[in-house]
Design a protein around this motif. Structure first.
Motif, PDB file in Angstrom:
ATOM      1  N   ARG A 170       0.848  -1.193   0.000  1.00 24.43           N
ATOM      2  CA  ARG A 170       0.000   0.000   0.000  1.00 24.43           C
ATOM      3  C   ARG A 170       0.886   1.246   0.000  1.00 24.43           C
ATOM      4  NH1 ARG A 170      -5.275  -0.259   2.099  1.00 24.43           N
ATOM      5  NH2 ARG A 170      -5.179   2.008   1.857  1.00 24.43           N
ATOM      6  N   SER A 171       1.120   1.799  -1.176  1.00 22.01           N
ATOM      7  CA  SER A 171       1.989   2.970  -1.286  1.00 22.01           C
ATOM      8  C   SER A 171       1.321   4.236  -0.765  1.00 22.01           C
ATOM      9  CB  SER A 171       2.409   3.172  -2.745  1.00 22.01           C
ATOM     10  OG  SER A 171       1.267   3.359  -3.570  1.00 22.01           O
ATOM     11  N   ASP A 172       0.007   4.182  -0.520  1.00 21.99           N
ATOM     12  CA  ASP A 172      -0.710   5.364  -0.034  1.00 21.99           C
ATOM     13  C   ASP A 172      -0.667   5.493   1.480  1.00 21.99           C
ATOM     14  OD1 ASP A 172      -2.303   2.981   0.000  1.00 21.99           O
ATOM     15  OD2 ASP A 172      -4.043   4.219   0.510  1.00 21.99           O
ATOM     16  N   SER A 193       1.540   5.871   5.045  1.00 24.25           N
ATOM     17  CA  SER A 193       2.808   6.318   5.614  1.00 24.25           C
ATOM     18  C   SER A 193       2.984   5.675   6.984  1.00 24.25           C
ATOM     19  CB  SER A 193       2.812   7.844   5.749  1.00 24.25           C
ATOM     20  OG  SER A 193       3.900   8.285   6.542  1.00 24.25           O
ATOM     21  N   SER A 248      -2.949   7.689   6.380  1.00 20.46           N
ATOM     22  CA  SER A 248      -3.189   7.584   4.950  1.00 20.46           C
ATOM     23  C   SER A 248      -2.879   8.914   4.294  1.00 20.46           C
ATOM     24  CB  SER A 248      -4.647   7.196   4.683  1.00 20.46           C
ATOM     25  OG  SER A 248      -4.936   7.268   3.301  1.00 20.46           O
ATOM     26  N   GLN A 249      -2.405   8.860   3.072  1.00 15.85           N
ATOM     27  CA  GLN A 249      -2.135  10.082   2.327  1.00 15.85           C
ATOM     28  C   GLN A 249      -3.397  10.617   1.660  1.00 15.85           C
ATOM     29  OE1 GLN A 249       1.174   9.331  -0.305  1.00 15.85           O
ATOM     30  NE2 GLN A 249       2.391   8.377   1.311  1.00 15.85           N
ATOM     31  N   GLN A 250      -4.505   9.882   1.818  1.00 15.86           N
ATOM     32  CA  GLN A 250      -5.782  10.334   1.284  1.00 15.86           C
ATOM     33  C   GLN A 250      -6.447  11.252   2.309  1.00 15.86           C
ATOM     34  OE1 GLN A 250      -6.209   9.470  -1.841  1.00 15.86           O
ATOM     35  NE2 GLN A 250      -4.363   8.197  -1.709  1.00 15.86           N
ATOM     36  N   ASP A 262      -8.399   3.426   6.074  1.00 15.72           N
ATOM     37  CA  ASP A 262      -9.187   3.792   4.901  1.00 15.72           C
ATOM     38  C   ASP A 262     -10.422   4.605   5.280  1.00 15.72           C
ATOM     39  OD1 ASP A 262      -7.413   2.530   3.241  1.00 15.72           O
ATOM     40  OD2 ASP A 262      -8.573   0.676   3.078  1.00 15.72           O
TER      41      ASP A 262
END
Length: 461
Positions: free
Chosen positions: A185-187, A189, A205-207, A240
């Motif tokens: 999961r590259s999204d 950190s 999450s970067q989202q 998520d």
């Protein structure tokens, strides 16, 4: 060569590969595990390991055999404070000292390589390697997630399974890296940090994010938790949904040195204050305005007290210990447990008027996830605590789930993790989020959705 029997009643056989001669192995010193190059037999029994030559035991000690090579065996000794590994040869024994500040957790060896998974309070998780002829581990700079090392015998280097929230899961073999069932999961950190000196993992999450931090407290207390895919991938689902995670190794956790582990003993209020300081530092640094707590087993006892100090919005308590003194007294018939408990806690006898004190003063929402067949915590004790809180007008709810203290069957695990996800990420009056796929190995939950419901007070049985 050692031939182990397929049936328990059959004999273990030894074969001289130079001439093909077979003969039955003696069981006087335990089950044969390997034969070293010089003909010395390594055996293992309930009392430990032995090296046997010409039918006579030449070396013996405590511990279990975790790896075999042509000229040595590797032994693991462990207790509640950690694990220690040694290399045993026909002519000598040598303990494998971990590098300064590191604890060795898992270990494997071949003729050409020794591999260990180690953890460090400041540097995190690494795979350490050593040539069997050397005396010092090499420490790579690459984070590895939580890893298990599997010995494959003298001629094949160990195989390593690694899991982490961002790296997913993988198998490192002598022929290359094989992707596991949990994708990368590259999204996400993942950072190893040490607020107020406590080893922690901060994940975000970067989202898009909400402003809530979920603090995760492991059980034990003689345990630790770092970057890992725990609870069937539940952490990924929570991320998520927009939450940040702070996985804390509070004072008293194992794996970060005896001083860190023992400084909480008989001083748990100080450990809770330190943990509260770490939470406050992270909330200030990362701009989160709301905190909730997940506590598992002993971590639930810690979490309920921590919640009051950090003004948590809720506590999720899974397989919880609430009444610590009753729990310690319940298992006090075991002399080893009694010694363990006396080292760590002040053992007191509660008076009849103290029955409700163990639920603490936290007045926020508490969701209790209680296994019906818990073999560690008596389910009636969990019900009593929930009833006591409800009687005082607290917002406690209970979700009963199948299985043991930790679920052994996949169906029980599936329901446990579903209940955990809902308890953390679904609040009263909110719509259920769309969860990301569960980490394979825990099947998709289908239509099942366990929601915490208010538990009316019922008399204790």
């Amino acid at each position: 060569m050692v031939f182990e029997p397929l049936e328990e009643a059959d004999e273990t056989l030894l074969m001289d590969i130079r001439c093909g001669r077979l003969w039955p192995a003696t069981s006087a010193h335990g089950a044969p595990k390997c034969i070293l190059n010089d003909g010395t037999l390594a055996a293992e029994s309930e009392s430990g390991w032995s090296l046997v030559r010409n039918g006579k035991r030449v070396r013996h000690g405590d511990g279990s055999i975790v790896a075999v090579a042509s000229e040595f065996i590797a032994i693991k000794r462990s207790n509640k404070s950690g694990a220690w590994f040694s290399i045993i040869r026909s002519t000598c024994e040598a303990e494998l000292p971990a590098p300064t500040g590191w604890s060795l957790i898992s270990f494997g060896a071949s003729d050409t390589r020794i591999t260990a998974y180690g953890i460090h309070a400041e540097k995190g998780q690494r795979l350490l390697q050593m040539d069997p002829a050397d005396e010092h581990f090499r420490i790579p700079g690459t984070h590895c997630g939580t890893s298990q090392v599997f010995s494959m015998g003298a001629g094949v280097d160990p195989v390593i399974r690694s899991t982490g929230l961002a790296i997913g899961s993988s198998w490192q073999t002598p022929h290359g890296v094989i992707a596991g069932i949990a994708a990368e999961r590259s999204d996400l950190s993942v950072r190893h940090i040490t607020p107020v000196g406590l080893p922690c993992i901060y994940v975000r999450s970067q989202q898009s994010r909400c402003q809530e931090l979920v603090v995760c407290l492991h059980g034990g207390p003689d345990s630790h938790e770092l970057d890992d895919l725990r609870y069937g991938g539940t952490y990924r689902t929570v991320l998520d949904a927009g939450f940040d995670l702070l996985i804390i190794n509070y004072p008293g956790s194992a794996g970060f040195g005896s001083a860190f582990q023992e400084r909480a003993w008989h001083n748990w209020p100080a450990a809770i204050r330190e943990t509260a300081g770490a939470v406050a530092e992270i909330m200030d640094s990362y701009g989160t305005s709301i905190v909730s707590i997940l506590g598992v087993s002993f971590g639930a006892w810690m979490g309920l007290q921590l919640a009051e100090r950090v003004h948590a919005s809720q506590v999720v308590a899974m397989s919880p210990i609430f009444d610590l003194q009753s729990h310690l007294q319940l298992h006090s018939d075991d002399p080893e447990f009694r010694r363990w408990a006396a080292d760590r806690f002040a053992l007191t006898a509660e008076s009849p008027d103290d029955g409700e004190q163990h639920i603490g003063n936290f007045t926020g929402r508490v969701v209790v996830i209680a296994p019906v067949d818990d073999e560690v915590v008596v389910p009636g004790s969990t019900l009593h605590s929930t009833n006591s809180a409800t009687r005082l007008g607290r917002e406690w709810s209970l979700v009963s789930v199948p299985g043991n203290h930790y679920p052994k069957a996949s169906a029980a695990a599936e329901q446990r993790w579903a209940a955990l996800e809902d308890a953390i990420a679904v609040r009263p009056g909110t719509r259920r989020f769309s969860a990301s796929p569960r980490v394979p190995g825990d099947s998709e939950r289908g239509p099942l959705c366990l929601r915490p419901v208010s538990l009316p007070y019922v008399p204790d049985i």
